[in-house]
Design a protein around this motif. Structure first.
Motif, PDB file in Angstrom:
ATOM      1  N   TYR A  12     -37.388   9.706 -38.334  1.00 55.59           N
ATOM      2  CA  TYR A  12     -37.264   8.256 -38.462  1.00 55.59           C
ATOM      3  C   TYR A  12     -37.449   7.460 -37.172  1.00 55.59           C
ATOM      4  O   TYR A  12     -37.525   6.233 -37.213  1.00 55.59           O
ATOM      5  N   GLY A  13     -37.445   8.075 -36.029  1.00 56.08           N
ATOM      6  CA  GLY A  13     -37.480   7.300 -34.799  1.00 56.08           C
ATOM      7  C   GLY A  13     -36.091   6.853 -34.406  1.00 56.08           C
ATOM      8  O   GLY A  13     -35.148   7.643 -34.386  1.00 56.08           O
ATOM      9  N   SER A  14     -35.923   5.564 -34.117  1.00 53.87           N
ATOM     10  CA  SER A  14     -34.668   5.060 -33.551  1.00 53.87           C
ATOM     11  C   SER A  14     -33.624   4.654 -34.575  1.00 53.87           C
ATOM     12  O   SER A  14     -32.448   4.532 -34.236  1.00 53.87           O
ATOM     13  N   LEU A  15     -34.026   4.412 -35.801  1.00 58.51           N
ATOM     14  CA  LEU A  15     -33.116   3.883 -36.821  1.00 58.51           C
ATOM     15  C   LEU A  15     -33.101   4.835 -38.009  1.00 58.51           C
ATOM     16  O   LEU A  15     -34.125   5.049 -38.664  1.00 58.51           O
ATOM     17  N   VAL A  16     -31.921   5.377 -38.307  1.00 54.24           N
ATOM     18  CA  VAL A  16     -31.827   6.496 -39.241  1.00 54.24           C
ATOM     19  C   VAL A  16     -30.854   6.170 -40.374  1.00 54.24           C
ATOM     20  O   VAL A  16     -29.723   5.726 -40.113  1.00 54.24           O
ATOM     21  N   PRO A  17     -31.236   6.407 -41.637  1.00 53.51           N
ATOM     22  CA  PRO A  17     -30.274   6.257 -42.738  1.00 53.51           C
ATOM     23  C   PRO A  17     -29.288   7.414 -42.736  1.00 53.51           C
ATOM     24  O   PRO A  17     -29.693   8.591 -42.728  1.00 53.51           O
ATOM     25  N   VAL A  18     -27.993   7.098 -42.717  1.00 54.31           N
ATOM     26  CA  VAL A  18     -26.961   8.132 -42.668  1.00 54.31           C
ATOM     27  C   VAL A  18     -25.880   7.821 -43.691  1.00 54.31           C
ATOM     28  O   VAL A  18     -25.787   6.718 -44.228  1.00 54.31           O
ATOM     29  N   GLU A  19     -25.043   8.833 -43.916  1.00 51.26           N
ATOM     30  CA  GLU A  19     -23.889   8.697 -44.790  1.00 51.26           C
ATOM     31  C   GLU A  19     -22.638   8.957 -43.962  1.00 51.26           C
ATOM     32  O   GLU A  19     -22.474  10.030 -43.384  1.00 51.26           O
ATOM     33  N   LEU A  20     -21.738   7.963 -43.875  1.00 49.69           N
ATOM     34  CA  LEU A  20     -20.510   8.098 -43.104  1.00 49.69           C
ATOM     35  C   LEU A  20     -19.431   8.842 -43.880  1.00 49.69           C
ATOM     36  O   LEU A  20     -18.553   9.488 -43.300  1.00 49.69           O
ATOM     37  N   HIS A  21     -19.485   8.713 -45.182  1.00 47.20           N
ATOM     38  CA  HIS A  21     -18.563   9.332 -46.130  1.00 47.20           C
ATOM     39  C   HIS A  21     -19.331   9.370 -47.439  1.00 47.20           C
ATOM     40  O   HIS A  21     -20.235   8.544 -47.638  1.00 47.20           O
ATOM     41  N   PRO A  22     -19.050  10.307 -48.325  1.00 48.66           N
ATOM     42  CA  PRO A  22     -19.810  10.332 -49.574  1.00 48.66           C
ATOM     43  C   PRO A  22     -19.861   8.958 -50.251  1.00 48.66           C
ATOM     44  O   PRO A  22     -18.835   8.368 -50.572  1.00 48.66           O
ATOM     45  N   GLY A  23     -21.076   8.439 -50.393  1.00 47.87           N
ATOM     46  CA  GLY A  23     -21.274   7.139 -51.011  1.00 47.87           C
ATOM     47  C   GLY A  23     -21.246   5.957 -50.070  1.00 47.87           C
ATOM     48  O   GLY A  23     -21.515   4.830 -50.481  1.00 47.87           O
TER      49      GLY A  23
END
Length: 405
Positions: free
Chosen positions: A39-50
């Motif tokens: 993704y480069g510098s900006l990434v979709p992540v999950e901090l907690h399920p959902g």
């Protein structure tokens, strides 16, 4: 720019990288490499399920966001209304009337009070206090020949030092620590939040009745005129930044000194210093690896990507500081890392935090110069969690000595 990804113990699911599991905790730097490739510098992540967010792993992108409080304010209330109240990570990132979770005039008011209360602290006296606490703890463990440096040294040292700074009686401090631990672990976090709030409310009553030369008393006396609820939440920030991250900074640095060939052969013998190891740790394994949250009030374009309104943007201090675009070979005494954040939300206690960690580590090495890990380095366990970089324990052995004084 999605590309085939190398195998990893922390795979993305539907293109989203989870930050909350044991796999990520065990090897976050491999995950950051995969993120950068995908993704480069900006990434979709999950901090907690959902619970999803955008993770900023580019150094220059992080600087832009951290220095733009208008487009990236720290107030989470627009997002928070969409999250279940029992979400375990909510107490870590929910709105509070303090500098960390406010913007604009409110942020300026809270920060002025906190900065004034901290800046009045005598760092020479603080250094002496840390040495005295360290000596007492090392007198207990030095005859044993083995110890868990996290539970028997780093945590109690930080805890006692912070209670001294804030003028907090030990019995109240015990409840503060218990509540804060539950919040960081995300286990019965709301109950922990309640324990913490009640303990800090009691501390305020104690200081109203008997003020002292301490941070809590200075906050109460500040011209900002903080009310009781505001006082509680300034103290939440101070304890939150003071216990867990400070403990992690000490243990992560000692781990580096005992496991990295660049340090393990030199630090304890004096060729390199605790400062060099601290600086390296603040780059590679900062105690808060992913934090500095902001919530754009409207969609904002960054590097050709549209970040949605009222969704968390999390800066990865660990990944951004290790961005290949700004990487250098020598980090000794180089403090361009983001471990203390930057911009209007820069940590106001960085001088005290650095001094506490440096003094604790130097005193440890002076008293126990032949420290070594009690287990192979790969067997050290990192605690899961989207925000912290924290060991579960740091078992060591050493030659028993009579006392640390």
């Amino acid at each position: 720019m999605n590309q085939p990804l190398p195998s990893s113990p922390c795979p993305a699911v539907d293109g989203v990288f989870p930050l909350h599991g044991a796999e990520f905790a065990a090897d976050p730097h491999s995950a950051y490499e995969r993120m950068r490739l995908a993704y480069g510098s900006l990434v979709p992540v999950e901090l907690h399920p959902g619970v999803t967010a955008t993770l900023v792993i580019g150094y220059r992108t992080a600087l832009r966001i951290l220095n733009d409080p208008v487009a990236f304010p720290a107030d989470p209330r627009g997002w928070q209304s969409t999250v279940p109240g029992d979400c375990p990570i909510l107490p870590m990132i929910e709105w509070r009337p303090n500098a960390l979770r406010s913007s604009g005039p409110e942020h300026a008011r809270y920060r002025a009070a906190t900065t004034a209360a901290l800046s009045a602290e005598d760092l020479h006296a603080l250094n002496w206090q840390v040495e005295e606490i360290a000596t007492g703890l090392l007198n207990e463990i030095s005859p044993l020949g083995r110890a868990d440096l996290l539970s028997q040294y780093a945590f109690p040292l930080v805890f006692q030092t912070l209670n001294t700074l804030l003028g907090c009686p030990p019995e109240i401090g015990e409840r503060v620590a218990r509540g804060m631990a539950a919040i960081f672990e995300g286990i019965d976090a709301q109950r922990g939040n309640d324990i913490l709030t009640a303990a800090l409310d009691e501390l305020i009553t104690v200081k109203q009745q008997r003020a002292g030369d301490d941070v809590t008393s200075r906050l109460l006396a500040h011209e900002a005129g903080l009310d009781r609820i505001e006082m509680i939440h300034q103290l939440v920030t101070l304890y939150g930044a003071g216990i867990e991250p400070q403990t992690n900074l000490i243990t992560n640095t000692v781990r580096l000194m005992l496991t990295d060939p660049r340090f393990s052969g030199d630090v304890l013998s004096g060729s390199l210093t605790a400062i060099d190891a601290l600086d390296e740790t603040l780059y590679t394994d900062p105690p808060m690896a992913n934090y500095c949250l902001s919530y754009p009030p409207r969609p904002v374009e960054v590097e050709g990507q549209l970040l949605p309104a009222h969704q968390p943007v999390v800066v990865s201090m660990a990944a951004a500081s290790n961005d290949p675009a700004i990487a250098g070979d020598d980090r000794a005494r180089n403090r361009a890392h983001l471990a203390w954040s930057t911009g209007p939300h820069t940590c106001p206690a960085r001088a005290a935090g650095y001094l506490i960690a440096q003094t604790a580590i130097q005193h440890l090495c002076d008293v126990l110069p032949d420290l070594r890990l009690a287990v192979p380095a790969p067997q050290l366990v990192w605690r899961p969690g989207p925000f912290h970089r924290a060991l579960a324990a740091l078992p060591v052995t050493f030659s028993p000595t009579c006392h640390a004084s």
